[in-house]
Write an enzyme that holds these catalytic residues in place. Structure first.
Site, PDB file in Angstrom:
ATOM      1  N   ASP A  71       0.838  -1.203   0.000  1.00 32.21           N
ATOM      2  CA  ASP A  71       0.000   0.000   0.000  1.00 32.21           C
ATOM      3  C   ASP A  71       0.876   1.257   0.000  1.00 32.21           C
ATOM      4  O   ASP A  71       2.043   1.218   0.392  1.00 32.21           O
ATOM      5  CB  ASP A  71      -0.931   0.019   1.217  1.00 32.21           C
ATOM      6  CG  ASP A  71      -0.184  -0.029   2.545  1.00 32.21           C
ATOM      7  OD1 ASP A  71       0.632  -0.945   2.741  1.00 32.21           O
ATOM      8  OD2 ASP A  71      -0.380   0.881   3.381  1.00 32.21           O
ATOM      9  N   GLU A 133      -0.102  -1.083   5.661  1.00 38.34           N
ATOM     10  CA  GLU A 133       0.950  -0.707   6.616  1.00 38.34           C
ATOM     11  C   GLU A 133       0.798   0.749   7.008  1.00 38.34           C
ATOM     12  O   GLU A 133       1.039   1.134   8.142  1.00 38.34           O
ATOM     13  CB  GLU A 133       2.327  -0.954   5.984  1.00 38.34           C
ATOM     14  CG  GLU A 133       3.507  -0.773   6.941  1.00 38.34           C
ATOM     15  CD  GLU A 133       4.062   0.640   7.007  1.00 38.34           C
ATOM     16  OE1 GLU A 133       4.919   0.889   7.873  1.00 38.34           O
ATOM     17  OE2 GLU A 133       3.657   1.511   6.213  1.00 38.34           O
TER      18      GLU A 133
HETATM   19 ZN   LIG Z   1       6.624   2.447   4.276  1.00 36.89          ZN
END
Ligand SMILES: [Zn+2]
Length: 382
Positions: A71, A133
């Site tokens: 992501d 994340e």
């Molecule tokens: Zn990162």
């Protein structure tokens, strides 16, 4: 495929945090399968996004994990000179969202695959690519939970966050929470009939400010900047008009913990102040938004020595940004940060990585592959 071409593909998938990531997963899976590597894809509880795990070499032997997140943060900031989801080359620089944080690392790892599959491995290299994340490491815990079924306990994990290809041994832990206090609305001329949520939440604010001030007195860990744990209130929202008693007030608060502290525990006095309001008729909701532990790898660990050997540079003691490394460490796996690019370019317009940085990362991964090779047995060839 050349590294730049792989990066161009990856950047072209707008895998923004908090959104489905099936397209980028499918592309990586089919790339790996063209080398005979089976990628395991595990959907998270959200259902529409997934982690990916693949192994090169014998999964039943202890090996090394290359960890990265798929992501990226949204590209809504102003100042981009070109489409953030179309890789643009300008000399050495390759511009696009996620080039440094951290599709550059993913591209280097994928570009190394042909070299890694070329010789039999005594120890495996795993690719562990996560989702969300950037929302506080929400995806990777679901991957870590599956790990015991997928491979022998690994010797270490390399988290490829941008570090200029210098290994990093430590980062702070973090916990973020949202506090909601609900009272009772009414006309401000009759405060005796309402419950003012903003007045009440000042006690929570004061608890946070007091706790933050106390933390500046230590304990200290000199490798961090600042060398102590910290608490910060980030947002506060409440109220409708000056003549209306506000019934709801919310605040977002975070704690950053040195390695000897537990991030959620730092927020305990703040949580206690919030919960105390319940006795006076307020509804209180404490929602943990995200949390990950700190990272601390001993400078004498074999993983630190390996990375020094692979990069030719002594590891750096600590950085202030957080990564998935702390969660790997919490799962019992030694973890270290090492990746291409510069964290200062992340989360900003015209994020870029240099072709030479990608090449250095790919060379490091291929050198790791050499250390994992099966030594040819002596005397079998005449
Ligand atoms: Zn990162």
């Amino acid at each position: 495929m050349r590294t730049n071409d792989i990066l161009e593909k990856l950047v072209g998938f707008p895998s923004v945090v908090g959104t489905p990531n099936g397209d980028v997963i499918d592309w990586i899976s089919s790339y790996l399968s063209s080398f005979g590597i089976n990628a395991y894809v595990f959907a998270g509880p959200e259902g529409d996004r997934a982690n990916l795990f693949a192994t090169i070499g014998p999964a039943d032997r202890p090996g090394y994990i290359l960890s990265g997140h798929m992501d990226v943060v949204p590209a809504t900031e102003t100042g981009w000179s070109s489409d953030p989801f179309t890789l643009r080359a300008d000399g050495e620089n390759l511009y696009g969202r996620g080039t440094s944080d951290m599709k550059g690392f993913l591209a280097a790892a994928l570009a190394a695959v042909p070299a890694l599959v070329a010789a039999p491995f005594a120890r495996p290299i795993h690719l562990a690519f996560s989702y969300d994340e950037e929302a506080g490491c929400r995806g990777v815990p679901h991957l870590l939970a599956r790990l015991p079924d997928l491979c022998a306990p690994p010797l270490g994990a390399i988290i490829g966050e941008p570090s200029g290809m210098r290994a990093i041994l430590a980062h702070k832990g973090k916990a973020a929470a949202r506090v909601l206090v609900k009272g009772r609305s009414g006309h401000s001329s009759r405060p005796d009939l309402g419950l003012n949520a903003i007045h009440a939440i000042t006690e929570v604010l004061q608890a946070a400010v007091t706790a933050a001030a106390e933390l500046t007195n230590g304990p200290f860990e000199s490798e961090f900047e600042p060398p102590y744990s910290s608490i910060s209130i980030g947002t506060i929202h409440g109220g409708q008009a000056v003549n209306v008693i506000p019934d709801v007030c919310t605040l977002d608060i975070e704690a950053r913990a040195i390695s000897s502290a537990e991030p959620q525990a730092l927020l305990a006095p703040v949580k206690a102040a919030a919960e105390a309001l319940a006795a006076r008729g307020f509804e209180v909701d404490w929602q943990l938004l995200s949390a990950y532990p700190s990272l601390l790898l001993a400078s004498t660990s074999p993983l630190a020595a390996l990375l020094e050997h692979l990069t030719g540079i002594k590891p750096l003691a600590a950085v202030s940004y957080g990564t998935e490394a702390g969660l790997y460490q919490q799962a019992g796996i030694d973890a270290i940060i090492c990746g291409p690019g510069d964290i200062a370019r992340a989360h900003r317009p015209n994020e870029f990585i240099q072709a030479s940085e990608l090449a250095a990362c790919q060379a490091m991964i291929e050198a790791l592959g050499l250390t994992c090779r099966l030594e040819p047995e002596m005397g079998t060839e005449q």
